[in-house]
Scaffold this motif. Structure first.
Motif, PDB file in Angstrom:
ATOM      1  N   SER B  22       0.838  -1.210   0.000  1.00  0.00           N
ATOM      2  CA  SER B  22       0.000   0.000   0.000  1.00  0.00           C
ATOM      3  C   SER B  22       0.869   1.254   0.000  1.00  0.00           C
ATOM      4  N   ASP B  24       0.690   3.345   2.244  1.00  0.00           N
ATOM      5  CA  ASP B  24       1.144   3.466   3.638  1.00  0.00           C
ATOM      6  C   ASP B  24       2.410   2.637   3.859  1.00  0.00           C
ATOM      7  N   GLY B  29       1.870   7.267   6.431  1.00  0.00           N
ATOM      8  CA  GLY B  29       1.193   8.532   6.699  1.00  0.00           C
ATOM      9  C   GLY B  29       1.776   9.273   7.892  1.00  0.00           C
ATOM     10  N   ARG B  30       2.386   8.529   8.829  1.00  0.00           N
ATOM     11  CA  ARG B  30       2.900   9.218  10.027  1.00  0.00           C
ATOM     12  C   ARG B  30       4.056  10.159   9.702  1.00  0.00           C
ATOM     13  N   PHE B  31       4.593  10.057   8.473  1.00  0.00           N
ATOM     14  CA  PHE B  31       5.655  10.988   8.064  1.00  0.00           C
ATOM     15  C   PHE B  31       5.116  12.169   7.241  1.00  0.00           C
ATOM     16  N   ALA B  32       3.807  12.385   7.304  1.00  0.00           N
ATOM     17  CA  ALA B  32       3.216  13.480   6.514  1.00  0.00           C
ATOM     18  C   ALA B  32       3.853  14.832   6.845  1.00  0.00           C
ATOM     19  N   HIS B  33       4.378  14.968   8.088  1.00  0.00           N
ATOM     20  CA  HIS B  33       5.003  16.256   8.436  1.00  0.00           C
ATOM     21  C   HIS B  33       6.288  16.496   7.645  1.00  0.00           C
ATOM     22  N   LEU B  34       6.800  15.445   6.977  1.00  0.00           N
ATOM     23  CA  LEU B  34       8.028  15.610   6.176  1.00  0.00           C
ATOM     24  C   LEU B  34       7.726  15.805   4.687  1.00  0.00           C
ATOM     25  N   ARG B  35       6.436  15.926   4.344  1.00  0.00           N
ATOM     26  CA  ARG B  35       6.103  15.944   2.916  1.00  0.00           C
ATOM     27  C   ARG B  35       6.581  17.198   2.193  1.00  0.00           C
ATOM     28  N   SER B  36       6.886  18.259   2.944  1.00  0.00           N
ATOM     29  CA  SER B  36       7.461  19.432   2.281  1.00  0.00           C
ATOM     30  C   SER B  36       8.982  19.419   2.357  1.00  0.00           C
ATOM     31  N   ASP B  48       8.648   0.057   6.896  1.00  0.00           N
ATOM     32  CA  ASP B  48       7.932  -0.919   7.724  1.00  0.00           C
ATOM     33  C   ASP B  48       7.889  -2.314   7.088  1.00  0.00           C
ATOM     34  N   SER B  73      -3.916   5.410  -0.590  1.00  0.00           N
ATOM     35  CA  SER B  73      -3.982   6.865  -0.664  1.00  0.00           C
ATOM     36  C   SER B  73      -3.584   7.406  -2.037  1.00  0.00           C
ATOM     37  N   ARG B  75      -1.619   9.885  -2.348  1.00  0.00           N
ATOM     38  CA  ARG B  75      -0.379  10.645  -2.161  1.00  0.00           C
ATOM     39  C   ARG B  75       0.633  10.340  -3.280  1.00  0.00           C
ATOM     40  N   HIS B  77       3.439  11.354  -3.296  1.00  0.00           N
ATOM     41  CA  HIS B  77       4.737  11.179  -2.640  1.00  0.00           C
ATOM     42  C   HIS B  77       5.191   9.730  -2.757  1.00  0.00           C
TER      43      HIS B  77
END
Lengths: 416, 195
Positions: B22, B24, B29-36, B48, B73, B75, B77
């Motif tokens: 997937s 994920d 998704g827990r690394f979404a804060h690093l997407r920028s 994982d 998703s 995403r 990314h």
């Protein structure tokens, strides 16, 4: 020859007579981004060289996935999106407004519309008869600029629904059952089209739950025809003018027809770590649950909170089971307060989270610990989905979730 | 230089993954804060489900998966970090719809084929214009217990699905955004091509 709903909408929108398998260019009525896909989309839009939004469509920016922001980086992403919305005149839905898909249903989607969001659960608006699908950042960036995109007209599976839901069985159980039957890739590139006599008693809230999870079979859209229930929903939202009749012609060609008698369904459960690992709740009783999460674009609506509240009212959650509730929108929250559901849920020991995606995707507000088990009303249970690859996620209806919160273990809602 | 001229033949080793990987799994998704912060985000690719991936991957390699690669998703990314890792193409039995569009839009080819015939570590050569995949690895004949049975022998070819011409045109420009910068519009003849 008749047309499926997908063929009908894409023919009307592309002003050509198209069939499954054709490639069309069609205008988009609503395009949107949210806070985890939006920043990349906006940067790509800026790179595309157009600079201004296409005027033919509505554009919306939703701050819902990490709302309010749990980190410096995400706060900066939010600031970037607010600035974009301000500069371009896009509709901005601030933190606390709710989940993009619920807000699209409340404020935008009409039968026959084409809606594209930078989020895979954009399919939710298929409940209102909108050809609504998720795409990635590049595709959405180009739609922002051009107001149109290409589609391959999908073949359709007709899901023919008969009968009525037995007590304790809900729309979530139906869609989990269907995903178990079709498989996580059984409808890849296809449209799921829902029909049959059972629709006449199926509320908009139930339709939204079903359409929302169409993507978990690989489908591009999950489409419902429009009817009186659609019209009443739109009227209640103050958007009755947007109603259009939308139905399938006789003799439309379907790749498959799947018939389901709702009377024969029972409460269903998705096992970790795949949405299509579906079994009856009755076969899973007794699995210990550390956290119950009721909310999301799948099951965070007023009817869902009403069901949870009716089961939990006057009782207490199990001492060892945390209960998290996130209404899907501000409207849902306000109505749930007015109806007394929120009070009953708080009294039962629930934590009420702000309207938004909350614990669904692992950014904040309820990340399970190592080895913990979460029973969620969301749409995905992939490894790591809720922020911890060492936790397990089961998916079920709000009724099963509420009953399980009472007992601290997976519980058939017909037993409480 | 066009894609056909520049990279119509891709060479690299196969890095195999299983079914139902997937988005994920690809980039949690827990690394979404690093997407920028894409270089930081890319460090967490597949961590994982295939923690050795980052250390193994070399520029030009192929990611070879089973069924339903990239489900979940929207995403972008996900294909983006795969491309940033050095992977030159994704091979799979089937690919989720949004991932398929996203990969092409990032200028990364996706070939659908029977990936059971490819072993982890196989050296492959891929011709994008005709979709033929050639195995360059010599391997012993299948032994009695059937190990190696069904795998491509050295020099043997595997046919993959043909990429529709308008998607090839997007790949040739290096992705959808460069394509749109150049053409200012979709240059697609409405047709009944696959996809």
């Amino acid at each position: 020859m008749g047309k499926t709903l997908a063929e009908k909408i894409l023919s009307l929108k592309s002003q050509s007579d198209v069939r499954a398998g054709d490639i069309v260019i069609a205008p988009v009525d609503l395009v949107f981004v949210q806070d985890t896909t939006g920043p990349l989309t906006i940067r790509q839009f800026q790179e595309s060289g157009f600079g201004v939004l296409a005027e033919s469509q509505k554009t919306a920016v939703f701050l819902d996935h990490a709302a309010p922001s749990p980190s410096q980086q995400l706060s900066n992403d939010h600031a970037f999106l607010r600035q974009f919305a301000k500069e371009t005149g896009s509709a901005l839905f601030e933190v606390g407004s709710g989940i993009c898909h619920q807000l699209v249903a409340e404020h935008f989607a009409n039968p026959g519309d084409i809606i594209v969001g930078a989020d895979s659960h954009t399919v939710t608006a298929g409940a209102l008869g909108a050809f609504a699908t998720g795409m990635g950042s590049s595709d959405v960036a180009v739609i922002l600029a051009l107001g149109k995109t290409w589609f391959r007209v999908p073949e359709s599976f007709l899901i023919d629904l008969r009968g009525t839901f037995p007590e304790g069985v809900y729309a979530k159980d139906l869609i989990l059952y269907l995903i178990g039957q079709i498989g996580a890739d059984g409808a890849t590139y296809k449209a799921l089209e829902f029909g049959g006599e059972a629709l006449s008693q199926m509320t908009m809230s139930q339709r939204l739950t079903i359409a929302n999870m169409a993507v978990e079979t690989g489908a591009k859209v999950g489409l419902f025809p429009s009817d009186e229930i659609t019209h009443n929903f739109l009227t209640a939202q103050g958007r009755g003018d947007g109603y259009k009749p939308l139905y399938t012609n006789a003799k439309a060609v379907y790749e498959q027809v799947i018939s389901v008698n709702l009377n024969e369904l029972e409460p269903m459960l998705s096992y970790p770590d795949a949405v299509d690992r579906v079994f009856a709740v009755s076969k899973a009783r007794g699995i210990r649950i550390h956290q119950v999460f009721i909310g999301t674009c799948t099951n965070g609506r007023l009817e869902d909170l009403a069901i949870a509240s009716s089961i939990l009212e006057g009782k207490k959650r199990h001492l060892d089971t945390r209960l998290l509730i996130a209404p899907a929108s501000r409207q849902v929250l306000a109505q749930a307060i007015e109806k007394g559901y929120i009070g009953a849920l708080i009294d039962s020991g629930a934590v009420i989270l702000p309207p938004g995606c909350a614990a669904c995707l692992g950014l904040h507000q309820g990340i399970p610990g190592d080895g913990e088990v979460c029973l969620s009303t969301a749409n995905r249970n992939f490894k790591g989905r809720m922020g911890n690859p060492n936790a397990m996620i089961y998916l079920a209806s709000p009724a099963t979730a509420a009953a399980s919160a009472l007992r601290g273990e997976i519980t058939d809602p017909r037993e409480v | 230089m066009s894609l056909r001229a520049k990279q119509s033949n891709l060479k690299g080793k196969a890095i195999k993954l299983g079914n139902n990987i997937s988005t994920d799994d690809i980039i949690p998704g827990r690394f979404a804060h690093l997407r920028s912060n894409l270089p930081e985000l890319a460090k967490h690719i597949l961590e994982d489900v295939a923690p050795s991936f980052c250390a193994r991957v070399e520029p030009g390699d192929f990611l070879v998966a089973g069924r339903n690669f990239g489900l979940g998703s929207s995403r972008e990314h996900a294909p983006l970090v795969i491309k940033m890792s050095g992977i030159s193409a994704v091979l799979a039995k089937s690919v989720a719809r949004i991932f398929f569009r996203n990969a092409i839009n990032q200028g990364m080819p996706v070939l659908l084929c029977d990936t059971d015939k490819i072993a982890d570590g196989d050296e492959l050569e891929i011709n994008l214009s005709d979709g033929l995949i050639t195995n360059l690895t010599s391997r012993p004949l299948p032994n009695k217990v059937g190990s190696g049975e069904g795998l491509l022998s050295s020099g043997a070819r595997l046919r993959s699905s043909k990429t529709p011409s308008f998607m090839l045109a997007i790949l040739e420009e290096g992705g959808l955004i460069p394509y749109i910068r150049k053409h200012k519009d979709f240059i697609i003849r409405c047709s009944s091509e696959p996809y």
